[in-house]
Design an enzyme around this catalytic site. Sequence first.
Site, mmCIF file in Angstrom:
data_model
loop_
_atom_site.group_PDB
_atom_site.id
_atom_site.type_symbol
_atom_site.label_atom_id
_atom_site.label_comp_id
_atom_site.label_asym_id
_atom_site.label_seq_id
_atom_site.Cartn_x
_atom_site.Cartn_y
_atom_site.Cartn_z
ATOM 1 N N GLU A 1 -29.915 -1.078 18.064
ATOM 2 C CA GLU A 1 -30.301 -0.458 16.801
ATOM 3 C C GLU A 1 -29.119 -0.535 15.835
ATOM 4 O O GLU A 1 -28.041 -0.030 16.135
ATOM 5 C CB GLU A 1 -30.664 1.006 17.056
ATOM 6 N N CYS B 1 -35.560 5.523 12.145
ATOM 7 C CA CYS B 1 -35.677 5.229 13.577
ATOM 8 C C CYS B 1 -36.827 4.279 13.861
ATOM 9 O O CYS B 1 -36.764 3.468 14.768
ATOM 10 C CB CYS B 1 -35.852 6.533 14.345
ATOM 11 N N GLU C 1 -36.449 12.520 20.619
ATOM 12 C CA GLU C 1 -36.878 11.495 19.655
ATOM 13 C C GLU C 1 -35.653 10.637 19.395
ATOM 14 O O GLU C 1 -34.721 11.080 18.723
ATOM 15 C CB GLU C 1 -37.340 12.152 18.347
ATOM 16 N N LYS D 1 -29.470 23.331 15.052
ATOM 17 C CA LYS D 1 -28.194 22.708 14.697
ATOM 18 C C LYS D 1 -28.501 21.455 13.876
ATOM 19 O O LYS D 1 -28.904 20.422 14.418
ATOM 20 C CB LYS D 1 -27.385 22.306 15.931
HETATM 21 P P1 NAD Z 1 -26.598 11.334 16.615
HETATM 22 O O1 NAD Z 1 -27.128 11.190 17.990
HETATM 23 O O2 NAD Z 1 -25.194 10.963 16.370
HETATM 24 O O3 NAD Z 1 -26.724 12.847 16.149
HETATM 25 C C1 NAD Z 1 -27.944 13.540 16.118
HETATM 26 C C2 NAD Z 1 -27.667 15.008 16.278
HETATM 27 O O4 NAD Z 1 -27.129 15.240 17.578
HETATM 28 C C3 NAD Z 1 -26.619 15.553 15.304
HETATM 29 O O5 NAD Z 1 -26.949 16.875 14.963
HETATM 30 C C4 NAD Z 1 -25.343 15.515 16.139
HETATM 31 O O6 NAD Z 1 -24.385 16.439 15.724
HETATM 32 C C5 NAD Z 1 -25.889 15.874 17.505
HETATM 33 N N1 NAD Z 1 -25.072 15.385 18.616
HETATM 34 C C6 NAD Z 1 -24.206 14.342 18.645
HETATM 35 N N2 NAD Z 1 -23.632 14.248 19.867
HETATM 36 C C7 NAD Z 1 -24.166 15.247 20.622
HETATM 37 C C8 NAD Z 1 -23.971 15.670 21.968
HETATM 38 N N3 NAD Z 1 -23.085 15.074 22.783
HETATM 39 N N4 NAD Z 1 -24.689 16.726 22.407
HETATM 40 C C9 NAD Z 1 -25.579 17.344 21.602
HETATM 41 N N5 NAD Z 1 -25.785 17.013 20.324
HETATM 42 C C10 NAD Z 1 -25.088 15.961 19.837
HETATM 43 O O7 NAD Z 1 -27.594 10.554 15.669
HETATM 44 P P2 NAD Z 1 -27.480 10.383 14.093
HETATM 45 O O8 NAD Z 1 -26.437 9.343 13.842
HETATM 46 O O9 NAD Z 1 -27.381 11.705 13.418
HETATM 47 O O10 NAD Z 1 -28.933 9.807 13.749
HETATM 48 C C11 NAD Z 1 -29.250 8.488 13.913
HETATM 49 C C12 NAD Z 1 -29.993 8.271 15.215
HETATM 50 O O11 NAD Z 1 -31.121 9.116 15.277
HETATM 51 C C13 NAD Z 1 -30.537 6.878 15.321
HETATM 52 O O12 NAD Z 1 -30.330 6.387 16.625
HETATM 53 C C14 NAD Z 1 -32.022 7.057 15.064
HETATM 54 O O13 NAD Z 1 -32.848 6.075 15.610
HETATM 55 C C15 NAD Z 1 -32.268 8.384 15.660
HETATM 56 N N6 NAD Z 1 -33.491 8.988 15.086
HETATM 57 C C16 NAD Z 1 -34.622 9.046 15.831
HETATM 58 C C17 NAD Z 1 -35.786 9.574 15.291
HETATM 59 C C18 NAD Z 1 -37.051 9.638 16.075
HETATM 60 O O14 NAD Z 1 -37.947 10.350 15.662
HETATM 61 N N7 NAD Z 1 -37.171 8.950 17.187
HETATM 62 C C19 NAD Z 1 -35.782 10.046 13.989
HETATM 63 C C20 NAD Z 1 -34.612 9.974 13.256
HETATM 64 C C21 NAD Z 1 -33.456 9.448 13.825
#
Ligand code: NAD
Length: 469
Positions: free
Chosen positions: A375, A277, A243, A168
């Site tokens: 963050e 991140c 992650e 997804k």
């Molecule tokens: P997000 O958590 O909003 O979404 C990430 C993914 O999860 C998307 O596909 C989203 O549709 C899905 N999602 C959202 N709510 C969900 C739920 N309740 N259940 C299951 N899936 C769900 O994050 P974002 O805004 O897309 O990305 C930014 C975040 O990602 C930041 O916090 C960043 O630090 C983190 N990030 C971490 C890493 C790492 O390797 N540690 C890498 C990149 C981004």
Amino acid sequence: MRHLYLNGAWQASASGESIDVINPATEELIDRVPAGSPADVDAAVAAARAALPAWSGTAPAERGKILAAAAELLRERADQIARIIATDMGAPYGLAMKVQTLMPAGVLASYASLAESYDFDTERIGNSWILREPVGVVGAITPWNYPLHQIVCKVGPALAAGCTVVLKPSEVAPLAAFALAGIFDEVGLPPGVFNMVSGRGPVIGEAIAAHPGVDMVSFTGSTQAGRRVAALAATTVKRVALELGGKSASLILPDADLAAAVKVTVANAFINSGQTCSAWTRMIVHRDQYDEAVDLAVQAARKYTVGDPFDEGTKLGPLVSATQRDRVIRYINRGQEEGARLVTGGTDHPLDRGFYVEPTVFAGVAPGMVIEQEEIFGPVLSVIPYSRGEDEAVSIANGTPYGLAGAVWAGDESRAVSVARRLSTGQVAINGGRFNPLAPFGGYKQSGIGRELGEFGLEEYLEVKSLQL
Ligand code: NAD
């Protein structure tokens, strides 16, 4: 509207609904992707389960060949894919090419090689024979900030290990995922081995995390959504890899090369408009060098030309969405309310369209302020002074719930290493040591569970079985 990729074919979503994809530089509608439904997840999981016995039984070297062909096509199409990412995510084209496209192509190629070279089944311990077997069906849920890289970091090792996948991608910048699905289709990955359901997190992400037919869920995104995924996965005791977010520190000791340390820290904080991140968003500097460090940071920040991702001079593209821009601006306002000093940047909209935020530096940031703890995910650097010694600096660096990355700068490398050992974080750059896409990447504390990249990343997708002979 585009289609889902299920069981080796492009298919319409059972929901019939779509999600708009917006270019963050122009605010224009550029595409529509399906807003999948739980029924689509059921179909994808059924296809992945059906494909699992044959794929897990395929010789690892054969799996590697298919991944190598996919990596090759990614490289051949790098210009096209970099344009897609610059357009739906807003990364400047050069960055979209080098970091967002060629790096994941390299990561996929590394898993093609590892599939061949990894020792899956020859280890012996006394009278036991140790086998490493695929975990099974993997649900992969990914964010928008490095939209292709985050996918490849999961799908590459999962497929190399012999798992089948339901992906997804983020609904915010989903188009690179569609390009990758097309490549897997072209290189002849057997039907059902890779499936993709686009849609919203609370609908598709949660359906994957809770699904009894999914053996492991690998999630990259916010800590908040990661907690939800882990809770849902617990109902069937799935393997979970997370992650999550970060608030990494760049810790500068008094004998470091200050100019180099500040320059690289600012670059690391602002890359991808701060939507990284592992960004070093807190620069921790000794009080005696503080004013000089702030001046250097301001000078460096002002060189980050804000502009269209396709303009050659652009160093800072837009944030990915209006929501993200507004969130960052709320944090900038909050920082000022808390008494931090805005020394450059701020909340003005630098261009007349697009979700831009100026490169921003805060001085006078104290441990415990909201902008120091949470963050922000935008181009905002906090400069934090310490006045006592190394212990105080380490305690500030470790003083957030996160622990993903960081940096230590010192005149003497061995001193920097000894400070790095005291940091509760998954990766530390010593005096600007460069990113290594084969080294384990992942978080301590609330930055996550598990590691991605290289051999450590492959092992996340393997179960261990011992045969007693
Ligand atoms: P997000 O958590 O909003 O979404 C990430 C993914 O999860 C998307 O596909 C989203 O549709 C899905 N999602 C959202 N709510 C969900 C739920 N309740 N259940 C299951 N899936 C769900 O994050 P974002 O805004 O897309 O990305 C930014 C975040 O990602 C930041 O916090 C960043 O630090 C983190 N990030 C971490 C890493 C790492 O390797 N540690 C890498 C990149 C981004």
